[in-house]
Design a protein around this motif. Structure first.
Motif, PDB file in Angstrom:
ATOM      1  N   HIS A  18       0.836  -1.198   0.000  1.00  0.00           N
ATOM      2  CA  HIS A  18       0.000   0.000   0.000  1.00  0.00           C
ATOM      3  C   HIS A  18       0.870   1.248   0.000  1.00  0.00           C
ATOM      4  O   HIS A  18       1.393   1.650   1.034  1.00  0.00           O
ATOM      5  CB  HIS A  18      -0.907  -0.007   1.239  1.00  0.00           C
ATOM      6  N   HIS A  62       0.901   5.263  -1.883  1.00  0.00           N
ATOM      7  CA  HIS A  62       0.274   6.220  -2.806  1.00  0.00           C
ATOM      8  C   HIS A  62       1.375   7.018  -3.496  1.00  0.00           C
ATOM      9  O   HIS A  62       1.592   8.193  -3.174  1.00  0.00           O
ATOM     10  CB  HIS A  62      -0.679   7.138  -2.047  1.00  0.00           C
ATOM     11  N   GLU A 102      -8.603   1.832  -3.490  1.00  0.00           N
ATOM     12  CA  GLU A 102      -8.879   1.614  -2.083  1.00  0.00           C
ATOM     13  C   GLU A 102     -10.329   1.957  -1.808  1.00  0.00           C
ATOM     14  O   GLU A 102     -10.765   3.068  -2.128  1.00  0.00           O
ATOM     15  CB  GLU A 102      -7.916   2.503  -1.278  1.00  0.00           C
ATOM     16  N   HIS A 126      -6.362  -2.872   5.143  1.00  0.00           N
ATOM     17  CA  HIS A 126      -5.154  -2.051   5.205  1.00  0.00           C
ATOM     18  C   HIS A 126      -5.142  -1.201   6.475  1.00  0.00           C
ATOM     19  O   HIS A 126      -6.192  -0.801   6.959  1.00  0.00           O
ATOM     20  CB  HIS A 126      -5.099  -1.228   3.907  1.00  0.00           C
ATOM     21  N   ASP A 175       1.848   2.755   3.427  1.00  0.00           N
ATOM     22  CA  ASP A 175       0.844   3.794   3.233  1.00  0.00           C
ATOM     23  C   ASP A 175       1.507   5.138   2.894  1.00  0.00           C
ATOM     24  O   ASP A 175       0.955   6.197   3.167  1.00  0.00           O
ATOM     25  CB  ASP A 175      -0.077   3.956   4.460  1.00  0.00           C
TER      26      ASP A 175
HETATM   27 ZN   LIG Z   1      -4.374   4.406   1.339  1.00  0.00          ZN
END
Ligand SMILES: [Zn+2]
Length: 276
Positions: free
Chosen positions: A6, A8, A96, A159, A209
């Motif tokens: 995960h 971004h 997501e 997550h 994340d």
């Molecule tokens: Zn996320």
């Protein structure tokens, strides 16, 4: 070899001109694969192009924090995008998606309903397209599980998991792995650390994340932030160090943990296995 399930990497914190070099830095530290989840219709093309550019994987979906700005026809567009890219081996999940009842404005009754509408519609799309889901869970584990019992997807990842052992087991029973990251590097996070140490190794995947959830060594306190110090930016290159913290909590070697959590990621996101 580590798998960051995960991150971004399309976020504004990552300069598009530098992201290839930054990704290479993480790869040099053993982060073989990243999964880049989408958050809204506007970034679907970006995450797909980025995953191809970086040799990584991606997911397409509408994040609960973006539901207030989403339109109903975004769901039709998601259906079309999942169909258009069905043969793209880098498309590994719907995500997501999920529910966020932590942010006060999102917990208002009308917005809870709107979030639930988008969540359930996206579970249906995951089922139609035969894809697992990447779930955002914040004060919403039981509501998410209710949706999964009614519309099972076969699995995916919960997550940034931070729930109870019972909730963890309920996700595992639905075919999910639980994503752990920077939050477990904080010693006061005793319940989370205990859970990460005691859950079956089969149930764990790792994630940064990035750029969010900085580990303890990047975290800037609220007092320092109010004095103008910016919050630390998390990055996939932090994953091996986060993994080392979890390995120590479990009394495992870092290599064994990397191997096990990467195998778990390939099990719950089967298309990752074909990329390996
Ligand atoms: Zn996320």
């Amino acid at each position: 070899m580590w798998t960051d399930t995960h991150c971004h990497l399309d976020a504004p914190e990552f300069d598009p001109d530098r992201v290839v070099a930054q990704r290479a830095e993480a790869r040099a530290l053993g982060v073989a694969r990243c999964v880049i989840p989408a958050v809204e219709r506007r970034n679907w093309d970006t995450v797909r192009a980025l995953a191809h550019r970086l040799g990584d994987a991606y997911a397409l979906g509408i994040h609960p924090l973006y539901v207030p700005h989403a339109q109903d026809d975004d769901l039709l567009a998601l259906d079309a995008a999942l169909a258009a890219h069905r043969d793209d081996p880098r498309l590994v999940a719907v995500g997501e998606i999920g529910l966020d009842f932590f942010v006060p404005a999102l917990g208002e009754p009308a917005m809870r309903e709107r979030q639930t509408h988008f969540y359930r519609a996206q579970l249906r799309l995951a089922r139609r397209h035969g894809l697992p889901v990447i779930l955002h869970v914040r004060r919403s584990a039981d509501a998410l599980l209710k949706g999964l019992r009614e519309l099972p997807t076969g699995g995916g990842i919960a997550h940034a998991f931070n729930g109870s052992a019972q909730q963890a087991q309920a996700f595992i029973d639905q075919g999910f792995a639980l994503g752990f990251g920077g939050a477990l590097t904080f010693e006061p996070a005793r319940q989370l650390r205990r859970l990460a140490a005691e859950l079956s190794l089969d149930a764990l995947v790792l994630e940064t994340d990035a750029p969010d959830i900085p580990p303890q060594w990047l975290y800037v306190t609220a007092a320092d932030r109010s004095a103008g110090v910016p919050q630390g930016v998390n990055h996939p290159r932090e994953l091996p160090r986060i993994g080392a913290v979890l390995a120590a909590l479990r009394g495992l070697g870092a290599d064994a943990l990397a191997h096990a959590t990467s195998a778990n990621a390939r099990r719950v996101l089967p298309r990752l296995a074909a990329l390996a």
